[in-house]
Design an enzyme around this catalytic site. Structure first.
Site, PDB file in Angstrom:
ATOM      1  NE  ARG A   1      -6.561 -12.010   4.723  1.00  0.00           N
ATOM      2  CZ  ARG A   1      -7.208 -10.839   4.750  1.00  0.00           C
ATOM      3  NH1 ARG A   1      -7.136 -10.001   3.712  1.00  0.00           N
ATOM      4  NH2 ARG A   1      -7.919 -10.472   5.787  1.00  0.00           N
TER       5      ARG A   1
ATOM      6  CB  THR B   1      -7.711  -6.188   9.333  1.00  0.00           C
ATOM      7  OG1 THR B   1      -8.111  -7.259   8.479  1.00  0.00           O
ATOM      8  CG2 THR B   1      -8.041  -4.854   8.679  1.00  0.00           C
TER       9      THR B   1
ATOM     10  CD  GLU C   1      -8.892  -8.496  -4.003  1.00  0.00           C
ATOM     11  OE1 GLU C   1      -7.749  -8.938  -3.710  1.00  0.00           O
ATOM     12  OE2 GLU C   1      -9.752  -8.224  -3.146  1.00  0.00           O
TER      13      GLU C   1
ATOM     14  CG  ASN D   1      -3.730  -2.455   6.931  1.00  0.00           C
ATOM     15  OD1 ASN D   1      -3.562  -2.130   5.754  1.00  0.00           O
ATOM     16  ND2 ASN D   1      -4.816  -3.081   7.340  1.00  0.00           N
TER      17      ASN D   1
ATOM     18  CG  HIS E   1      -5.165  -5.863  -0.680  1.00  0.00           C
ATOM     19  ND1 HIS E   1      -6.395  -5.817  -0.071  1.00  0.00           N
ATOM     20  CD2 HIS E   1      -5.286  -6.722  -1.716  1.00  0.00           C
ATOM     21  CE1 HIS E   1      -7.233  -6.619  -0.739  1.00  0.00           C
ATOM     22  NE2 HIS E   1      -6.577  -7.170  -1.743  1.00  0.00           N
TER      23      HIS E   1
ATOM     24  NE  ARG F   1      -2.595  -5.845   6.934  1.00  0.00           N
ATOM     25  CZ  ARG F   1      -3.752  -6.287   6.452  1.00  0.00           C
ATOM     26  NH1 ARG F   1      -4.381  -7.287   7.056  1.00  0.00           N
ATOM     27  NH2 ARG F   1      -4.285  -5.732   5.378  1.00  0.00           N
TER      28      ARG F   1
ATOM     29  CE  LYS G   1      -3.964  -2.178   2.301  1.00  0.00           C
ATOM     30  NZ  LYS G   1      -4.909  -2.055   3.445  1.00  0.00           N
TER      31      LYS G   1
ATOM     32  CG  PHE H   1     -13.499   1.695   6.954  1.00  0.00           C
ATOM     33  CD1 PHE H   1     -12.963   1.097   5.824  1.00  0.00           C
ATOM     34  CD2 PHE H   1     -14.305   0.930   7.791  1.00  0.00           C
ATOM     35  CE1 PHE H   1     -13.207  -0.245   5.527  1.00  0.00           C
ATOM     36  CE2 PHE H   1     -14.571  -0.413   7.500  1.00  0.00           C
ATOM     37  CZ  PHE H   1     -14.013  -0.996   6.360  1.00  0.00           C
TER      38      PHE H   1
ATOM     39  CE1 TYR I   1      -9.237  -2.642   0.228  1.00  0.00           C
ATOM     40  CE2 TYR I   1      -8.482  -0.578  -0.745  1.00  0.00           C
ATOM     41  CZ  TYR I   1      -8.218  -1.725  -0.007  1.00  0.00           C
ATOM     42  OH  TYR I   1      -6.953  -1.968   0.480  1.00  0.00           O
TER      43      TYR I   1
HETATM   44  P1  DAT Z   1      -7.980  -6.650   5.023  1.00  0.00           P
HETATM   45  O1  DAT Z   1      -7.137  -5.567   4.391  1.00  0.00           O
HETATM   46  O2  DAT Z   1      -7.250  -7.324   6.135  1.00  0.00           O
HETATM   47  O3  DAT Z   1      -8.550  -7.606   4.020  1.00  0.00           O
HETATM   48  P2  DAT Z   1     -10.656  -5.539   5.204  1.00  0.00           P
HETATM   49  O4  DAT Z   1     -10.931  -6.152   3.877  1.00  0.00           O
HETATM   50  O5  DAT Z   1     -11.635  -5.810   6.297  1.00  0.00           O
HETATM   51  O6  DAT Z   1      -9.216  -5.932   5.745  1.00  0.00           O
HETATM   52  O7  DAT Z   1     -10.572  -3.963   5.046  1.00  0.00           O
HETATM   53  C1  DAT Z   1      -9.862  -3.402   3.963  1.00  0.00           C
HETATM   54  C2  DAT Z   1      -9.027  -2.264   4.457  1.00  0.00           C
HETATM   55  O8  DAT Z   1      -9.896  -1.233   4.934  1.00  0.00           O
HETATM   56  C3  DAT Z   1      -8.123  -2.599   5.648  1.00  0.00           C
HETATM   57  O9  DAT Z   1      -6.894  -3.154   5.266  1.00  0.00           O
HETATM   58  C4  DAT Z   1      -7.951  -1.255   6.268  1.00  0.00           C
HETATM   59  C5  DAT Z   1      -9.290  -0.572   6.022  1.00  0.00           C
HETATM   60  N1  DAT Z   1     -10.158  -0.710   7.201  1.00  0.00           N
HETATM   61  C6  DAT Z   1     -10.842  -1.802   7.585  1.00  0.00           C
HETATM   62  N2  DAT Z   1     -11.539  -1.575   8.704  1.00  0.00           N
HETATM   63  C7  DAT Z   1     -11.280  -0.295   9.042  1.00  0.00           C
HETATM   64  C8  DAT Z   1     -11.682   0.542  10.098  1.00  0.00           C
HETATM   65  N3  DAT Z   1     -12.517   0.112  11.065  1.00  0.00           N
HETATM   66  N4  DAT Z   1     -11.205   1.811  10.117  1.00  0.00           N
HETATM   67  C9  DAT Z   1     -10.373   2.263   9.156  1.00  0.00           C
HETATM   68  N5  DAT Z   1      -9.942   1.516   8.109  1.00  0.00           N
HETATM   69  C10 DAT Z   1     -10.397   0.261   8.062  1.00  0.00           C
HETATM   70 MG    MG Z   2     -10.004  -7.456   2.601  1.00  0.00          MG
END
Ligand code: DAT
Ligand code: MG
Length: 138
Positions: free
Chosen positions: A85, A91, A126, A112, A115, A102, A9, A57, A49
């Protein structure tokens, strides 16, 4: 063999962590079958996304992922989706297991570092967003 979509990222690229992340993927024994540094458009970010559209968010997430270059990759190997993962960690970096990317390099959920696709179906979707078939060299 399985393929997954991995992306350093903008925070990871800005902080010079690309090499470290590539190194961990290669040391694990996975093969990087496609890779490019790129800027993500607003449209592509919203598509990538899409599952998070409507969440509080979402806008911040799209702003962040378009804030600077990313390094996009297709990573191949046995159980590549779940194994990547596991190498990435949870996350929320404070919940990520010690030694994961992470846990080692991030402190906040909104920046973080990396991805990785969460299922083989997401991976196929994706990879299709970011790479043309001829860009993947097995
Ligand atoms: P991951 O990246 O582990 O697949 P995710 O798909 O649930 O996680 O979310 C995508 C991204 O969105 C994550 O890497 C960071 C952001 N994100 C998720 N939950 C969040 C939150 N509560 N506040 C801010 N950013 C968030
Ligand atoms: Mg995700």
């Amino acid at each position: 063999m399985e393929r997954t979509y991995i992306m350093v990222k903008p925070d990871g690229v800005r902080r010079g962590l690309t090499g470290e992340i590539i190194s961990r993927i290669e040391r694990k024994g996975f093969k990087i079958v496609a890779m490019k540094k790129m800027l993500i458009s607003q449209q592509t970010a919203e598509t990538h996304y899409g599952e998070h559209k409507g969440k509080p968010f979402f806008e911040g997430l799209v702003r962040f992922i378009t804030s600077g270059p990313v390094v996009a990759m297709v990573v191949e190997g046995p159980q590549a989706v779940s194994e990547m993962r596991r190498l990435m960690g949870a996350t929320r970096p404070w919940e990520a297991a010690p030694g994961t990317i992470r846990a080692d390099y991030a402190t906040t959920v909104d920046e973080n570092v990396i991805h990785g696709s969460d299922s083989p179906e997401s991976a196929a979707r994706e990879i299709g967003i970011f790479f043309k078939p001829e860009e993947i060299i097995g």
